[in-house]
Design a protein around this motif. Structure first.
Motif, short mmCIF file in Angstrom:
data_model
loop_
_atom_site.label_atom_id
_atom_site.label_comp_id
_atom_site.label_asym_id
_atom_site.label_seq_id
_atom_site.Cartn_x
_atom_site.Cartn_y
_atom_site.Cartn_z
N PHE A 63 0.89 -1.30 0.06
CA PHE A 63 -0.04 -0.05 0.07
C PHE A 63 0.66 1.24 -0.16
O PHE A 63 0.35 2.29 -0.71
CB PHE A 63 -0.96 -0.02 1.29
CG PHE A 63 -2.22 -0.45 1.00
CD1 PHE A 63 -2.71 -0.95 -0.22
CD2 PHE A 63 -2.96 -0.90 2.11
CE1 PHE A 63 -3.83 -1.45 -0.27
CE2 PHE A 63 -4.36 -1.47 1.98
CZ PHE A 63 -4.68 -1.71 0.72
N GLU A 64 1.83 1.37 0.64
CA GLU A 64 2.81 2.39 1.00
C GLU A 64 3.85 2.63 -0.17
O GLU A 64 4.72 3.43 0.08
CB GLU A 64 3.63 2.34 2.20
CG GLU A 64 2.56 2.67 3.30
CD GLU A 64 1.70 3.80 3.62
OE1 GLU A 64 2.57 4.80 3.85
OE2 GLU A 64 0.69 3.93 3.14
N TYR A 80 -8.30 5.89 4.01
CA TYR A 80 -7.24 5.41 3.50
C TYR A 80 -7.72 4.44 2.47
O TYR A 80 -6.88 4.43 1.49
CB TYR A 80 -6.63 4.66 4.62
CG TYR A 80 -5.20 4.24 4.30
CD1 TYR A 80 -4.11 4.97 4.43
CD2 TYR A 80 -5.00 2.79 3.81
CE1 TYR A 80 -2.81 4.55 4.17
CE2 TYR A 80 -3.84 2.55 3.49
CZ TYR A 80 -2.66 3.25 3.70
OH TYR A 80 -1.43 2.83 3.28
N LYS A 136 -6.62 4.37 -1.57
CA LYS A 136 -5.43 3.26 -2.13
C LYS A 136 -6.47 2.48 -3.10
O LYS A 136 -6.04 1.24 -3.06
CB LYS A 136 -4.87 2.33 -0.93
CG LYS A 136 -3.94 3.13 -0.14
CD LYS A 136 -3.00 3.86 -0.68
CE LYS A 136 -1.85 4.49 0.09
NZ LYS A 136 -0.83 5.21 -0.42
N PHE A 158 -4.71 0.05 -5.58
CA PHE A 158 -4.07 -0.95 -5.07
C PHE A 158 -4.78 -2.23 -5.01
O PHE A 158 -4.29 -3.42 -5.16
CB PHE A 158 -2.95 -0.58 -3.88
CG PHE A 158 -1.98 0.39 -4.16
CD1 PHE A 158 -0.77 0.03 -4.17
CD2 PHE A 158 -2.22 1.77 -4.37
CE1 PHE A 158 0.29 0.94 -4.32
CE2 PHE A 158 -1.27 2.73 -4.67
CZ PHE A 158 0.26 2.18 -4.65
#
Length: 672
Positions: A208-209, A257, A261, A264
């Motif tokens: 994710f990051e 969040y 994302k 993703f």
């Protein structure tokens, strides 16, 4: 006055720096444990996975305790309290009380062979938790710990995939023991699934990051590799834990969040869907497919059916000793006597050493009060852990959420599978990491010692620690000699050398019945070849030693009876019947014991005594033709020919290739 204040500030700064240095060492020990323990295995022992990981666990705990004591001696100790401290301390007290009330104290202290979970291992778990909860978990340390899990999960998965394609020597080569299922360096597909389920949310958070294409490709690749290894393990409990972990991760990260994302997530689920379809198709050529395993679970068949019967047994076992339980690690001792008939019929003569459910196993072995406390620990961990993650600073939140999700996922795994030193320590480590991020209070433990006394105490801690490190190596050394003894006895046929090796094994682990039993079997095997009375007496001597350290399990009685049966004399059969009677008291649903007892009576022409033993064996395992055949022989000897024909026909129906049964039917029909 100014100079004095400056000196005080400098001294304070130096003290803080030293405190950080010692705490830093403590942190790196934990991170190193997270990396090394999953990979540890050795070919020097019978179970290279269990004993290697047990050694790493114990050594880590000893080093952590030594570091804490050195901090205290230096006057720089810090004690941080968390919300879990009191319930865990209470659980530890109940663990001790249950141990003292155990039906077999050595098992509760040292745990079962190749299994563990005695009070010594539990103490190591507590050290991991309190060491982790007493660290100041900065974002850098959180990410470093996550990196340890990711790195080792990558290696474990890579070795697992290599094992699937025939390169099992890289990971210990355990695949053959489990059909087409891989186990990598965890030694068992179930525990491989559990560890990968722990790692999956952590890798997912890094995925994710990702800030660049390189990072995205790297973590997406590791994620895919872990999924492949998880599929090859065919561990449904692992998939359950992984699913719960991912769902918990998404839940605690929050809607905002997830929206940020979403691309993703879409890519991940597209890959996952395609992988599941292709992966199941490939696996179907190598063994049992994931779809078939899921179907058997939903219908309560296969391994799920045996689990259900096991859980029924756990309820019965709990009812027999509801307050303090049977003692840590003693589930199998109780189950020998109180397993359900359905369990033994579904899984032949297998007796579980664990309830395959953490809650039921706790109730059975530690008692209902311990179960209540454990539920409080789990409930408080989920409540406080979610709150800690939600209050985290943005840059640390994803990894903290991932570690929390990994721990919750393992709790789901625990509901279907046993606890073990192979993977359970990671839950206690993760729980400490999560709870250590939000302390209730912090207290400096200031002790003032003279320089001479400090040196003396540090020397004492070092000496005791070295002694403890040496002592915790004893189980590994014992099993190393045991393995050599097996090779000498079974492969090289050198019973004299084997006996010396088994003696060394029992010196290093005098509480372990497995080594005594094999030593007896070694001489019993020799007697079968030599018919030398001295060899027989040595076998009996070892079996009697086994009974002295463990007379609550059936193995020593059955091995002793087998030795007496080999004499093929009246005294031999009489003694065998005596010991088999003891075994029946311990494990009434062991068909083989009833059969052996019936055989002894039959050899003594005691057909009326032999008949009910064979009938009991047939009741326990109704699908084995040999029991019906032996029932028929008894009826024939008792001149009850009609009953004999019925039994012979039952044997022939169960096994169409049973020629002796068919001939017996023809013979009796001619006589009639």
């Amino acid at each position: 006055m100014v100079n004095i204040d400056v000196d005080k500030d400098i001294k304070s700064a130096q003290q803080n720096k030293q405190t950080f240095s010692m705490e830093d060492a403590q942190f790196y020990v934990l991170a190193l444990f997270a990396f090394i323990a999953p990979l540890a295995q050795s070919n020097l022992v019978v179970n290279g996975y269990y004993f290697a990981k047990l050694s790493i666990l114990n050594w880590t705990a000893i080093i952590l305790v030594a570091l804490f004591l050195i901090r205290l001696i230096g006057g720089k100790g810090i004690l941080r309290r968390t919300y879990l401290d009191i319930p865990i301390a209470l659980f530890a007290v109940l663990f001790i009380v249950s141990t003292l009330n155990s039906v077999h104290l050595p098992t509760s202290i040292f745990g079962r062979y190749n299994y563990g979970e005695g009070i010594i291992i539990f103490a190591s778990y507590l050290v991991l938790f309190f060491a982790a909860s007493n660290i100041n978990w900065t974002p850098k340390r959180i990410n470093f710990m996550g990196g340890s899990f990711i790195s080792t999960a990558f290696i474990v998965s890579l070795l697992g995939v290599a094992e699937f394609f025939g390169y099992g020597k890289f990971s210990g080569g355990a695949m053959g023991s489990f059909g087409s299922r891989i186990s990598s360096t965890l030694g068992n597909p179930v525990f491989l699934g559990a560890f990968l389920a722990i790692a999956l949310p952590i890798v997912f958070a890094k995925y994710f990051e990702s800030k660049s294409l390189r990072d995205f490709s790297l973590f997406a690749g590791i994620l895919l590799l872990i999924l492949i290894a998880l599929a090859m393990s065919l561990s449904l409990a692992g998939w359950l834990a992984a699913s719960v972990g991912i769902l918990v991760l998404l839940s605690v990260l929050g809607k905002d969040y997830i929206k940020k994302k979403k691309n993703f997530i879409i890519i991940f689920f597209i890959i996952l869907l395609g992988f599941c379809l292709v992966g199941n198709f490939v696996l179907s050529f190598r063994g049992e497919s994931a779809i078939h395993r899921a179907t058997t679970v939903l219908t309560g068949q296969g391994s799920m059916g045996t689990r259900i019967e096991n859980w029924k047994s756990a309820v019965i076992i709990t009812g027999k000793r509801p307050i303090f339980g049977w003692g840590p690690g003693t589930y199998r001792i109780a189950m020998n006597k109180y397993m359900t008939l359905g369990k033994i019929q579904l899984e032949a003569r297998a007796v579980d050493a664990d309830a395959h459910n953490i809650l039921l196993n706790t109730a059975a072995t530690l008692g209902l009060p311990a179960l209540i406390v454990l539920l409080c620990i789990f409930g408080m961990f989920i409540w406080r852990g979610a709150k800690i993650v939600s209050e985290s600073e943005p840059d640390a939140k994803p990894m903290r959420a991932a570690l929390f999700a990994a721990a919750v996922g393992y709790m789901a795994f625990w509901q279907l599978n046993p606890t073990s030193v192979t993977t359970t320590p990671f839950w206690w480590l993760l729980a400490g990491v999560i709870m250590g991020q939000k302390h209730i209070s912090e207290r400096d433990l200031q002790f003032k010692f003279s320089f001479f006394l400090k040196v003396l105490l540090v020397f004492l801690v070092a000496a005791v620690s070295l002694g403890a490190l040496s002592a915790t190596a004893r189980p590994f050394l014992a099993d190393m000699y045991y393995r050599k003894g097996i090779i000498s006895s079974m492969i090289q046929n050198n019973e004299v050398v084997a006996d010396g090796l088994f003696q060394k094994a029992t010196r290093y682990a005098p509480y372990e019945k497995t080594y005594y039993l094999m030593a007896g079997d070694n001489w019993s095997k020799r007697y079968d070849k030599t018919k030398n009375e001295e060899d027989f007496n040595k076998a009996i001597e070892w079996y009697e030693k086994t009974l002295k350290i463990n007379d609550v399990e059936p193995e020593a009685y059955t091995h002793m009876s087998n030795a007496y049966i080999s004499l093929k004399s009246e005294d031999g059969y009489r003694n065998a019947i005596k010991y088999l009677g003891k075994a029946v008291e311990i494990t009434p649903y062991h068909a083989g014991v009833h059969e052996a007892k019936g055989d002894c009576h039959f050899e003594l022409d005691e057909y009326e005594e032999a008949l009910p033993e064979y009938q009991e064996a047939a009741k326990i395992e109704p699908n084995l033709a040999v029991y019906q055949f032996k029932i028929g022989r008894c009826y024939e000897k008792l001149n009850q020919k009609d009953e004999a024909i019925v039994a012979y026909e039952a044997a022939y129906i169960l096994d169409k290739n049973f020629v002796d049964a068919l001939n017996a039917i023809k013979k009796l029909n001619v006589e009639n």
